[in-house]
Write a protein that holds these residues in place. Structure first.
Motif, PDB file in Angstrom:
ATOM      1  N   GLU A  68      -6.769  -2.246   6.106  1.00 21.78           N
ATOM      2  CA  GLU A  68      -7.050  -3.269   5.079  1.00 21.78           C
ATOM      3  C   GLU A  68      -6.709  -2.581   2.950  1.00 21.78           C
ATOM      4  O   GLU A  68      -5.628  -3.327   2.223  1.00 21.78           O
ATOM      5  N   ILE A  69      -7.770  -2.024   3.217  1.00 20.24           N
ATOM      6  CA  ILE A  69      -7.772  -1.530   1.655  1.00 20.24           C
ATOM      7  C   ILE A  69      -6.498  -1.025   1.389  1.00 20.24           C
ATOM      8  O   ILE A  69      -6.371  -0.742   0.342  1.00 20.24           O
ATOM      9  N   SER A  70      -6.121   0.209   2.013  1.00 17.82           N
ATOM     10  CA  SER A  70      -4.855   1.137   2.289  1.00 17.82           C
ATOM     11  C   SER A  70      -3.953  -0.022   1.751  1.00 17.82           C
ATOM     12  O   SER A  70      -3.156   0.885   0.884  1.00 17.82           O
ATOM     13  N   LYS A  71      -3.644  -1.151   2.430  1.00 17.59           N
ATOM     14  CA  LYS A  71      -2.393  -1.354   2.001  1.00 17.59           C
ATOM     15  C   LYS A  71      -2.735  -2.302   0.428  1.00 17.59           C
ATOM     16  O   LYS A  71      -1.609  -2.952  -0.528  1.00 17.59           O
ATOM     17  N   ILE A  72      -3.963  -3.211   0.191  1.00 18.85           N
ATOM     18  CA  ILE A  72      -3.956  -3.946  -1.172  1.00 18.85           C
ATOM     19  C   ILE A  72      -3.712  -2.488  -2.250  1.00 18.85           C
ATOM     20  O   ILE A  72      -3.228  -2.933  -3.121  1.00 18.85           O
ATOM     21  N   ALA A  73      -4.193  -1.145  -2.563  1.00 20.08           N
ATOM     22  CA  ALA A  73      -3.927   0.083  -2.636  1.00 20.08           C
ATOM     23  C   ALA A  73      -2.922   0.462  -3.481  1.00 20.08           C
ATOM     24  O   ALA A  73      -2.354   0.138  -3.879  1.00 20.08           O
ATOM     25  N   ALA A  74      -2.061   0.395  -2.430  1.00 17.12           N
ATOM     26  CA  ALA A  74      -0.544   0.078  -1.909  1.00 17.12           C
ATOM     27  C   ALA A  74       0.550  -0.441  -2.821  1.00 17.12           C
ATOM     28  O   ALA A  74       1.323  -0.873  -3.357  1.00 17.12           O
ATOM     29  N   GLU A  75      -0.194  -1.924  -2.826  1.00 23.51           N
ATOM     30  CA  GLU A  75      -0.033  -3.220  -3.832  1.00 23.51           C
ATOM     31  C   GLU A  75      -0.273  -3.386  -5.163  1.00 23.51           C
ATOM     32  O   GLU A  75       0.754  -3.618  -6.362  1.00 23.51           O
ATOM     33  N   ASP A  76      -1.294  -3.117  -5.466  1.00 26.16           N
ATOM     34  CA  ASP A  76      -1.946  -3.151  -6.120  1.00 26.16           C
ATOM     35  C   ASP A  76      -2.480  -1.575  -6.888  1.00 26.16           C
ATOM     36  O   ASP A  76      -3.400  -1.004  -6.685  1.00 26.16           O
ATOM     37  N   ALA A  77      -1.895  -2.110  -8.151  1.00 27.33           N
ATOM     38  CA  ALA A  77      -2.521  -0.276  -9.125  1.00 27.33           C
ATOM     39  C   ALA A  77      -3.636  -0.311  -9.389  1.00 27.33           C
ATOM     40  O   ALA A  77      -4.282   0.700  -9.844  1.00 27.33           O
ATOM     41  N   ASP A  78      -4.380  -1.621  -9.808  1.00 25.16           N
ATOM     42  CA  ASP A  78      -5.944  -1.378 -10.139  1.00 25.16           C
ATOM     43  C   ASP A  78      -6.762  -0.817  -8.847  1.00 25.16           C
ATOM     44  O   ASP A  78      -7.524  -0.018  -9.329  1.00 25.16           O
ATOM     45  N   VAL A  79      -6.415  -1.244  -7.912  1.00 18.28           N
ATOM     46  CA  VAL A  79      -6.938  -0.788  -7.102  1.00 18.28           C
ATOM     47  C   VAL A  79      -7.218   0.197  -6.685  1.00 18.28           C
ATOM     48  O   VAL A  79      -8.025   1.316  -5.914  1.00 18.28           O
ATOM     49  N   LYS A  80      -5.217   1.115  -6.664  1.00 21.44           N
ATOM     50  CA  LYS A  80      -5.367   2.297  -6.774  1.00 21.44           C
ATOM     51  C   LYS A  80      -5.807   3.271  -7.144  1.00 21.44           C
ATOM     52  O   LYS A  80      -6.706   4.326  -7.330  1.00 21.44           O
ATOM     53  N   ASN A  81      -6.225   3.072  -8.671  1.00 25.46           N
ATOM     54  CA  ASN A  81      -6.517   3.332  -9.490  1.00 25.46           C
ATOM     55  C   ASN A  81      -8.000   3.713  -9.554  1.00 25.46           C
ATOM     56  O   ASN A  81      -8.536   5.124 -10.281  1.00 25.46           O
ATOM     57  N   GLU A  82      -8.661   3.089  -9.084  1.00 20.56           N
ATOM     58  CA  GLU A  82     -10.135   2.958  -9.154  1.00 20.56           C
ATOM     59  C   GLU A  82     -10.889   3.173  -7.945  1.00 20.56           C
ATOM     60  O   GLU A  82     -11.543   4.307  -7.603  1.00 20.56           O
ATOM     61  N   ILE A  83      -9.532   3.635  -7.178  1.00 25.80           N
ATOM     62  CA  ILE A  83      -9.880   4.713  -5.460  1.00 25.80           C
ATOM     63  C   ILE A  83      -9.561   6.128  -5.945  1.00 25.80           C
ATOM     64  O   ILE A  83     -10.574   6.910  -5.855  1.00 25.80           O
TER      65      ILE A  83
ATOM     66  N   LYS B 166     -10.556 -11.377  -3.312  1.00 23.03           N
ATOM     67  CA  LYS B 166      -9.677 -11.245  -4.695  1.00 23.03           C
ATOM     68  C   LYS B 166      -9.916  -9.073  -5.118  1.00 23.03           C
ATOM     69  O   LYS B 166     -10.484  -9.176  -5.136  1.00 23.03           O
ATOM     70  N   ASN B 167      -8.582  -8.279  -5.508  1.00 23.41           N
ATOM     71  CA  ASN B 167      -8.536  -7.466  -6.189  1.00 23.41           C
ATOM     72  C   ASN B 167      -9.452  -7.560  -7.246  1.00 23.41           C
ATOM     73  O   ASN B 167     -10.555  -6.351  -6.798  1.00 23.41           O
ATOM     74  N   LYS B 168     -10.256  -7.575  -7.846  1.00 25.91           N
ATOM     75  CA  LYS B 168     -11.243  -7.434  -8.952  1.00 25.91           C
ATOM     76  C   LYS B 168     -12.501  -7.816  -8.301  1.00 25.91           C
ATOM     77  O   LYS B 168     -13.174  -7.241  -8.875  1.00 25.91           O
ATOM     78  N   GLU B 169     -12.512  -8.739  -6.980  1.00 31.07           N
ATOM     79  CA  GLU B 169     -13.836  -9.256  -6.852  1.00 31.07           C
ATOM     80  C   GLU B 169     -13.842  -8.010  -5.883  1.00 31.07           C
ATOM     81  O   GLU B 169     -14.742  -7.203  -5.760  1.00 31.07           O
ATOM     82  N   LEU B 170     -12.599  -6.525  -4.808  1.00 31.21           N
ATOM     83  CA  LEU B 170     -12.542  -5.802  -4.551  1.00 31.21           C
ATOM     84  C   LEU B 170     -13.506  -4.656  -5.021  1.00 31.21           C
ATOM     85  O   LEU B 170     -14.034  -3.922  -4.587  1.00 31.21           O
ATOM     86  N   ILE B 171     -13.088  -4.926  -6.313  1.00 32.44           N
ATOM     87  CA  ILE B 171     -13.457  -3.190  -7.081  1.00 32.44           C
ATOM     88  C   ILE B 171     -14.698  -3.089  -7.438  1.00 32.44           C
ATOM     89  O   ILE B 171     -15.160  -2.396  -7.475  1.00 32.44           O
TER      90      ILE B 171
END
Length: 261
Positions: free
Chosen positions: A27-42, A2-7
């Protein structure tokens, strides 16, 4: 995952430093492109890295830093750190930071040690001065006791004179050694710039004074027996108040004490 677990996993930090496998990076690049929380964390991690570099990297120019900062603030896109060579640079900055902090700590410790050593030296000097003063006092007491017990000493009492009727003194004159000690404890403390001068006197055929020493109030000398110069054939002793350094002849109007042998 899950994205929260990824963060919270710490993999995003490894992603920023390019330490993941190619598949994981993709994989993380794809998730970041779709999930704003992951992108903002990066983006947050990347900004922290750049902030660190601005503080500790001597080779990062202002232009490069501005470009990177503009990329982060304006484009709001994830920066792909493909080359692992950058990791060495970040590690170098981190090592430099640790080194600088370590130098600061060592500098403070050194200053503290220097201060402690100076304090110990001051304590040592104070103790030495105290011991020296105690030794002098002990010597004065022992000397006074020995003089008072010596049966070869003649005790000459000096009575107060017109300038100071209540004054008195005693002279201890040794018949064998001709040494002279003076008890000036009953004389008033000499004023600033003045000292007492002790005279050995011959009365006949004419009054002949000979200076045999000075007495001041330094280190409370007047509280104990004071050794002055020896004398031979004295018929009387007198004490006058004189300017500091003494006089060649006694100032008779400042005659404080006088006594015949």
């Amino acid at each position: 995952m899950k994205n929260k677990e990824l963060i919270e996993s710490g993999n995003l930090e490894l992603y920023v430093f390019g330490l993941l496998s190619e598949a994981e990076m993709t994989e993380i690049s794809k998730i970041a492109a779709e999930d704003a929380d992951v992108k903002n964390e990066i983006l947050s991690i990347e900004k922290s890295v750049v902030a660190l570099s601005s503080s500790f990297a001597p080779n990062l120019s202002a232009d490069n830093y501005s470009k990177i900062k503009q990329k982060l603030d304006l484009d709001n896109e994830v920066i792909q750190l493909q080359s692992k060579s950058n990791v060495k640079q970040y590690i170098g900055w981190a090592v430099a930071a640790v080194f600088l902090i370590g130098c600061g700590i060592l500098y403070n410790l050194q200053n503290k040690k220097v201060t402690e050593i100076n304090d110990l030296l001051e304590d040592k000097n104070t103790l030495e001065q105290t011991v020296s003063a105690k030794e002098r006092l002990n010597n004065q007491i022992n000397t006074s006791y020995a003089v008072l017990k010596d049966e070869n000493n003649i005790v000459v009492k000096l009575a107060g004179q017109a300038v100071s009727p209540t004054s008195s003194a005693k002279v201890y004159w040794n018949n064998k050694t001709n040494k002279v000690y003076v008890d000036a404890s009953s004389l008033p403390t000499p004023p600033e710039g003045k000292v007492y001068q002790v005279w050995s006197l011959k009365l006949a055929p004419t009054l002949t004074p000979t200076s045999i020493g000075l007495i001041d109030n330094a280190e409370d000398k007047m509280k104990y027996l004071i050794e002055v110069e020896g004398t031979v054939g004295a018929e009387a002793f007198g004490i006058t108040l004189e300017p500091k350094g003494g006089s060649k002849t006694p100032t008779m109007e400042q005659l404080y004490a006088l006594g015949k042998v």
